[in-house]
Design a protein around this motif. Sequence first.
Motif, mmCIF file in Angstrom:
data_model
loop_
_atom_site.group_PDB
_atom_site.id
_atom_site.type_symbol
_atom_site.label_atom_id
_atom_site.label_comp_id
_atom_site.label_asym_id
_atom_site.label_seq_id
_atom_site.Cartn_x
_atom_site.Cartn_y
_atom_site.Cartn_z
ATOM 1 N N PRO A 163 13.504 -23.414 64.117
ATOM 2 C CA PRO A 163 14.800 -23.200 63.314
ATOM 3 C C PRO A 163 15.217 -21.727 62.941
ATOM 4 C CG PRO A 163 13.434 -24.276 61.764
ATOM 5 C CD PRO A 163 12.751 -24.233 63.325
ATOM 6 N N PHE A 164 14.040 -20.811 62.800
ATOM 7 C CA PHE A 164 13.989 -19.505 62.483
ATOM 8 C C PHE A 164 14.193 -18.620 64.072
ATOM 9 C CE2 PHE A 164 11.020 -20.922 59.123
ATOM 10 C CZ PHE A 164 11.853 -21.191 58.203
ATOM 11 N N ALA A 165 13.795 -19.298 65.218
ATOM 12 C CA ALA A 165 14.146 -18.751 66.465
ATOM 13 C C ALA A 165 15.599 -18.934 66.765
ATOM 14 C CB ALA A 165 13.146 -19.336 67.265
ATOM 15 N N TRP A 166 16.306 -19.946 66.302
ATOM 16 C CA TRP A 166 17.595 -20.240 66.371
ATOM 17 C C TRP A 166 18.391 -19.458 65.669
ATOM 18 C CZ3 TRP A 166 16.356 -25.930 66.101
ATOM 19 C CH2 TRP A 166 15.700 -26.434 67.339
ATOM 20 N N LYS A 178 7.852 -13.672 58.496
ATOM 21 C CA LYS A 178 8.518 -12.994 59.594
ATOM 22 C C LYS A 178 7.618 -12.612 60.806
ATOM 23 C CE LYS A 178 11.945 -9.991 58.138
ATOM 24 N NZ LYS A 178 12.682 -9.100 57.466
ATOM 25 N N ASP A 179 6.232 -12.158 60.405
ATOM 26 C CA ASP A 179 5.212 -11.887 61.285
ATOM 27 C C ASP A 179 4.773 -13.185 62.307
ATOM 28 O OD1 ASP A 179 5.391 -9.423 60.426
ATOM 29 O OD2 ASP A 179 3.595 -9.366 59.240
ATOM 30 N N TRP A 180 4.824 -14.351 61.523
ATOM 31 C CA TRP A 180 4.579 -15.505 62.215
ATOM 32 C C TRP A 180 5.561 -15.750 63.258
ATOM 33 C CZ3 TRP A 180 6.910 -20.261 60.707
ATOM 34 C CH2 TRP A 180 6.584 -21.280 61.435
ATOM 35 N N VAL A 181 6.915 -15.686 62.606
ATOM 36 C CA VAL A 181 7.911 -15.998 63.882
ATOM 37 C C VAL A 181 7.858 -15.166 64.807
ATOM 38 C CG1 VAL A 181 10.465 -16.089 63.977
ATOM 39 C CG2 VAL A 181 9.445 -17.187 61.771
#
Length: 204
Positions: A163-166, A178-181
């Motif tokens: 969902p954070f990529a979208w 944020k680093d993981w995403v």
Amino acid sequence: MTLKLYHAPHSRSSRIISQLFEMDLMDAVDIIHVTIPRQDGSGGRDPNNPHPEGKVPLLVHDDITIWESGAIMQYLTDLFPDRGFGAAPGDAKRGLYLSWLYYYGDVMEPVIVHKYAELTHPALQTTFRGFEEMTERLANGLKDQPFLLGDSYTAADLLVHSPFAWFADFTPDVPVIKDWVARCTSRDAATKTMEFDADLMAAA
């Protein structure tokens, strides 16, 4: 063995395409392009899609039908344990792996949708928790390690970060998250999925 994935580009089933790229299984699965109703009013239910609600993803393995992203991801990693993209039965991290897959569908997606829709109610908070609790759980899960299961990127990361990529604006403003995403979205499989979906859209 016959595997079929019913897929609509730029949808939740794109996560399964990324998984197939990660596991080097694109040649082992028949990808069937179907349409779905979109939130902007475009698209529509496809009569060729056997999903009971006309949604995607849907995986068919011979006579077995599997729906819901987390279930499909688990099914594929269990079916092909040698590809190393999950935690097979007997693996010490099996419980952690399954917990993150189910946490996504049972908690994360409802919490994010409620935030997007600006819905608040004590019953929602009690049942699903809130965005702050979700953020804390993710931050604790990623503390001192690059991925949810440790040093290796797995289907759990693929599903939970999606969902954070979208919707980048919904990414919690927490450095470890944020680093993981960023690590998840920069993978070759993510790029290949975008290209694959773009080709499908252009050919439609």
